[in-house]
Design a protein around this motif. Structure first.
Motif, PDB file in Angstrom:
ATOM      1  N   ARG A   1       1.083  -1.221  -0.123  1.00 16.71           N
ATOM      2  CA  ARG A   1       0.125  -0.512  -0.643  1.00 16.71           C
ATOM      3  C   ARG A   1       0.579   1.310  -0.014  1.00 16.71           C
ATOM      4  O   ARG A   1       0.258   2.239  -1.001  1.00 16.71           O
TER       5      ARG A   1
ATOM      6  N   LEU B   1       1.210   3.718  -2.349  1.00 16.63           N
ATOM      7  CA  LEU B   1       0.615   5.126  -2.916  1.00 16.63           C
ATOM      8  C   LEU B   1       1.708   6.295  -3.516  1.00 16.63           C
ATOM      9  O   LEU B   1       1.427   7.764  -4.181  1.00 16.63           O
TER      10      LEU B   1
ATOM     11  N   ALA C   1       1.646   6.386  -6.822  1.00 23.47           N
ATOM     12  CA  ALA C   1       1.506   7.329  -7.455  1.00 23.47           C
ATOM     13  C   ALA C   1       1.322   8.742  -7.171  1.00 23.47           C
ATOM     14  O   ALA C   1       0.844   9.108  -8.529  1.00 23.47           O
ATOM     15  N   ASP C   2       2.218   9.157  -6.349  1.00 23.06           N
ATOM     16  CA  ASP C   2       2.532  10.421  -6.325  1.00 23.06           C
ATOM     17  C   ASP C   2       3.374  10.752  -7.337  1.00 23.06           C
ATOM     18  O   ASP C   2       3.172  12.376  -7.917  1.00 23.06           O
TER      19      ASP C   2
ATOM     20  N   ARG D   1      -6.286   6.501  -5.692  1.00 21.87           N
ATOM     21  CA  ARG D   1      -5.619   6.541  -4.625  1.00 21.87           C
ATOM     22  C   ARG D   1      -5.873   5.280  -3.371  1.00 21.87           C
ATOM     23  O   ARG D   1      -6.174   4.175  -2.877  1.00 21.87           O
TER      24      ARG D   1
ATOM     25  N   VAL E   1      -6.323   1.648  -5.260  1.00 21.17           N
ATOM     26  CA  VAL E   1      -5.268   1.536  -5.350  1.00 21.17           C
ATOM     27  C   VAL E   1      -4.248   1.164  -3.740  1.00 21.17           C
ATOM     28  O   VAL E   1      -4.043   0.153  -3.209  1.00 21.17           O
TER      29      VAL E   1
ATOM     30  N   GLU F   1      -4.484   2.274 -11.717  1.00 18.41           N
ATOM     31  CA  GLU F   1      -4.502   1.687 -10.912  1.00 18.41           C
ATOM     32  C   GLU F   1      -3.651   0.136 -10.509  1.00 18.41           C
ATOM     33  O   GLU F   1      -3.186  -0.002  -9.751  1.00 18.41           O
TER      34      GLU F   1
END
Length: 220
Positions: free
Chosen positions: A33, A37, A40-41, A49, A52, A119
């Motif tokens: 996790r 994330l 993702a940033d 998010r 995800v 995702e």
């Protein structure tokens, strides 16, 4: 129920990991996790998010059942189980479908579908990255032990098997961990994932060189 899809999935997933071994336990899910994330940033596209995070918490809930032979495919089982859990919690159908796809596509197995959404690609990459770097080396060694325990036979030799003078077990050696890690890095889908992966690979290269020095083996 907690507000937010990620915290909801965390609460729903935790009981499933009670019988998990350390390589696929709730701490693995948490690391996946966190890394997903972070990726993702750094990803140029818009990312849900919550999807995800939820997929990361739920992706290995079937591992304990697969380990003991109660199910054949933890990906498919987790996707079906998560769909039912999230539906009962009144999550919208679109987000349920998004999480479901992430779970079905997160494995490196040849039978797994390709991740098609950003995702799903982020989950895939974060999961594979947890088999690289310092944590990854510990996890891969744990997986060797787990597989040995499941079969009742030694699964691999944590040394350079070619150094043994005499008849020895015909098993993979330390090179197996290098191969497993490299296979996962070569399969990554996102640019942020590949950048992080190569940084972790540099550490692993140094580790294997140190391993060779400590065992007195000749580097290939």
């Amino acid at each position: 129920m907690p507000s937010g899809l990620g915290p909801l999935a965390r609460e729903l997933s935790v009981p499933y990991y009670e019988d998990a071994y350390s390589a696929h336990d709730v701490f693995h899910a948490m690391r996946v996790r966190d890394v997903a994330l972070r990726l993702a940033d750094r990803h140029p596209d818009s990312v849900d998010r919550g999807v995800v995070a939820a997929a990361a918490w739920l992706h290995d809930i079937g591992r304990p059942l697969e380990r003991v032979g109660d199910i054949d495919d933890h990906d498919e089982w987790a996707a079906d189980e998560a769909t039912a859990l999230l539906d009962d919690a009144d999550v919208t159908p679109g987000r349920i479908a998004a999480v479901e796809h992430c779970l079905r596509a997160h494995s490196i197995r040849a039978s797994s579908p390709e991740p098609e959404t950003v995702e799903a690609k982020l989950l895939f990459d974060a999961d594979k990255l947890d088999a690289t770097g310092a944590v990854g080396l510990v996890r891969l060694a744990c997986i060797v032990g787990e597989r040995s325990g499941r079969t009742g036979d030694q699964y691999a030799v944590i040394d350079d098997a070619s150094r043994f003078d005499g008849p020895g077990p015909d098993l993979p050696d330390i090179g197996l961990l290098r191969e497993w890690a490299r296979e996962r890095l070569d399969a990554l889908h996102t640019a942020p994932g590949r950048r992080l992966g190569e940084a972790r690979w540099e550490f692993m290269t140094d580790f294997f060189a140190q391993f060779t020095r400590e065992t007195g083996a000749t580097e290939s």
